[in-house]
Write a protein that holds these residues in place. Structure first.
Motif, PDB file in Angstrom:
ATOM      1  N   UNK A 148       8.001   2.734  41.280  1.00  0.00           N
ATOM      2  CA  UNK A 148       6.599   2.954  41.226  1.00  0.00           C
ATOM      3  C   UNK A 148       6.153   4.344  41.749  1.00  0.00           C
ATOM      4  N   UNK A 149       7.173   5.118  42.156  1.00  0.00           N
ATOM      5  CA  UNK A 149       6.551   6.331  42.693  1.00  0.00           C
ATOM      6  C   UNK A 149       6.214   7.202  41.696  1.00  0.00           C
ATOM      7  N   UNK A 150       5.032   8.027  41.979  1.00  0.00           N
ATOM      8  CA  UNK A 150       4.442   8.854  41.151  1.00  0.00           C
ATOM      9  C   UNK A 150       5.094  10.378  41.569  1.00  0.00           C
ATOM     10  N   UNK A 151       5.649  10.627  40.534  1.00  0.00           N
ATOM     11  CA  UNK A 151       6.094  12.166  40.798  1.00  0.00           C
ATOM     12  C   UNK A 151       5.633  12.840  39.739  1.00  0.00           C
ATOM     13  N   UNK A 152       4.865  14.007  39.874  1.00  0.00           N
ATOM     14  CA  UNK A 152       4.234  15.014  39.085  1.00  0.00           C
ATOM     15  C   UNK A 152       4.812  16.374  39.234  1.00  0.00           C
ATOM     16  N   UNK A 153       4.410  17.478  38.116  1.00  0.00           N
ATOM     17  CA  UNK A 153       4.958  18.718  38.436  1.00  0.00           C
ATOM     18  C   UNK A 153       4.862  19.359  39.677  1.00  0.00           C
ATOM     19  N   UNK A 154       3.558  19.035  40.112  1.00  0.00           N
ATOM     20  CA  UNK A 154       3.212  19.655  41.568  1.00  0.00           C
ATOM     21  C   UNK A 154       3.835  19.085  42.797  1.00  0.00           C
ATOM     22  N   UNK A 155       4.499  17.824  42.581  1.00  0.00           N
ATOM     23  CA  UNK A 155       5.217  17.306  43.695  1.00  0.00           C
ATOM     24  C   UNK A 155       6.164  18.255  44.223  1.00  0.00           C
ATOM     25  N   UNK A 156       6.399  18.459  45.436  1.00  0.00           N
ATOM     26  CA  UNK A 156       7.289  19.610  45.885  1.00  0.00           C
ATOM     27  C   UNK A 156       8.787  19.189  45.527  1.00  0.00           C
ATOM     28  N   UNK A 262      -2.399  14.114  41.920  1.00  0.00           N
ATOM     29  CA  UNK A 262      -2.508  15.107  42.946  1.00  0.00           C
ATOM     30  C   UNK A 262      -3.677  16.196  42.531  1.00  0.00           C
ATOM     31  N   UNK A 263      -4.225  16.785  43.575  1.00  0.00           N
ATOM     32  CA  UNK A 263      -5.311  17.788  43.461  1.00  0.00           C
ATOM     33  C   UNK A 263      -5.167  18.616  42.136  1.00  0.00           C
ATOM     34  N   UNK A 264      -3.861  19.206  41.973  1.00  0.00           N
ATOM     35  CA  UNK A 264      -3.338  20.169  40.984  1.00  0.00           C
ATOM     36  C   UNK A 264      -3.691  19.402  39.427  1.00  0.00           C
ATOM     37  N   UNK A 265      -3.130  18.332  39.312  1.00  0.00           N
ATOM     38  CA  UNK A 265      -3.254  17.807  38.121  1.00  0.00           C
ATOM     39  C   UNK A 265      -4.664  16.912  37.820  1.00  0.00           C
ATOM     40  N   UNK A 266      -5.148  16.753  38.771  1.00  0.00           N
ATOM     41  CA  UNK A 266      -6.560  16.156  38.485  1.00  0.00           C
ATOM     42  C   UNK A 266      -7.604  17.274  38.037  1.00  0.00           C
TER      43      UNK A 266
END
Length: 277
Positions: A148-156, A262-266
């Motif tokens: 269930x971990x949310x990982x996005x492009x902006x995730x480090x 995250x802030x970037x994607x939102x």
């Protein structure tokens, strides 16, 4: 909990990747027809999980998926449903809008699914692994250690890097976050093909998938959108008294809120560009 990891060996030819069908039968019908039109066999069609979700036809969707013979891992929704859990396990913040809506669509899905559908979910592995174009590939839902971990492009990258170390692979194919993206670092690739059950908060009702291609003996990929009968899918959701905000999302292509982002994607809410490598 012991992980069930299925290694499907070395595969070749085009591979169709998609995630989050979310009980959207109309979208699944269309992605199946796309695979057939491109002569991609079912065993080369891979879902990153959450076959069941927000939309109105969970049982019919699972039945079609089974009959098609495509491959899938278990998303958090499958894990929760097959274990008889009382929530979707999406890791929404308690008391959030997403959490509130899940208390409507998740019990609906539970009530609609047959024993045969639940038995099928019990066969799904936590991860798939295979060799493709001389690369080792692992399919995860959220991450290797947390479904269930949310990982996005902006995730480090250091967070993504842990998954490559744990799996000893070159490519991670992931789902769960609902947004298509790719991220590359030191010859390692994290690829999220997107989901087909809901739009990607980009203002269009189209949905996303990806295709791997090894025709030049190297791993290449493209991310694509497709249209489907989203009006019928939304109408069926409305008639089933499912959350109207998700009905609207199918029509507008925009999410009701960006709580999980995250802030970037939102702040994006614009069309993604097709990514070709």
């Amino acid at each position: 909990m012991d992980k069930k990891i299925k290694n499907i060996g070395k595969i070749s030819g085009k591979v169709l990747l998609f995630g989050g069908v979310y009980s959207n039968l109309q979208a699944l019908q269309k992605i199946k027809s796309i695979a057939e039109s491109k002569n991609i066999p079912p065993e080369n069609c891979i879902c990153t999980g959450d076959i069941v979700g927000y939309c109105a036809q969970p049982e019919e969707t699972v039945q079609l998926f089974q009959n098609w013979g495509a491959q899938s891992i278990a998303g958090n929704v499958e894990l929760q449903l097959r274990d008889g859990a009382t929530d979707c396990g999406c890791d929404f913040k308690k008391g959030s809008r997403c959490d509130g809506f899940s208390q409507l669509w998740y019990p609906y899905a539970q009530n609609q699914l047959s024993k045969d559908a639940l038995d099928f979910m019990a066969t799904l592995p936590h991860h798939l692994q295979f060799e493709y174009a001389d690369k080792q590939v692992t399919v995860v839902h959220g991450s290797y250690s947390n479904t269930s971990e949310f990982i996005f492009k902006s995730t480090p990258w250091n967070i993504k890097q842990t998954n490559f170390v744990e799996t000893n692979c070159d490519v991670i194919i992931a789902g769960h976050c609902g947004l298509p993206f790719s991220d590359q670092n030191n010859n390692l690739l994290w690829l999220n093909p997107g989901v087909i059950g809901m739009p990607a908060n980009d203002g269009i009702p189209k949905v996303w998938y990806a295709i791997l291609d090894d025709s030049n003996t190297t791993l290449n990929f493209e991310q694509h959108t497709f249209e489907y009968d989203h009006e019928r899918a939304s109408k069926l959701m409305y008639e089933a008294n499912l959350p109207e905000v998700y009905v609207k999302t199918l029509l507008t292509g925009l999410w009701d809120n960006t709580e999980i982002l995250p802030a970037t994607e939102s702040t994006l809410q614009t069309s993604f560009t097709k990514d070709t490598h």
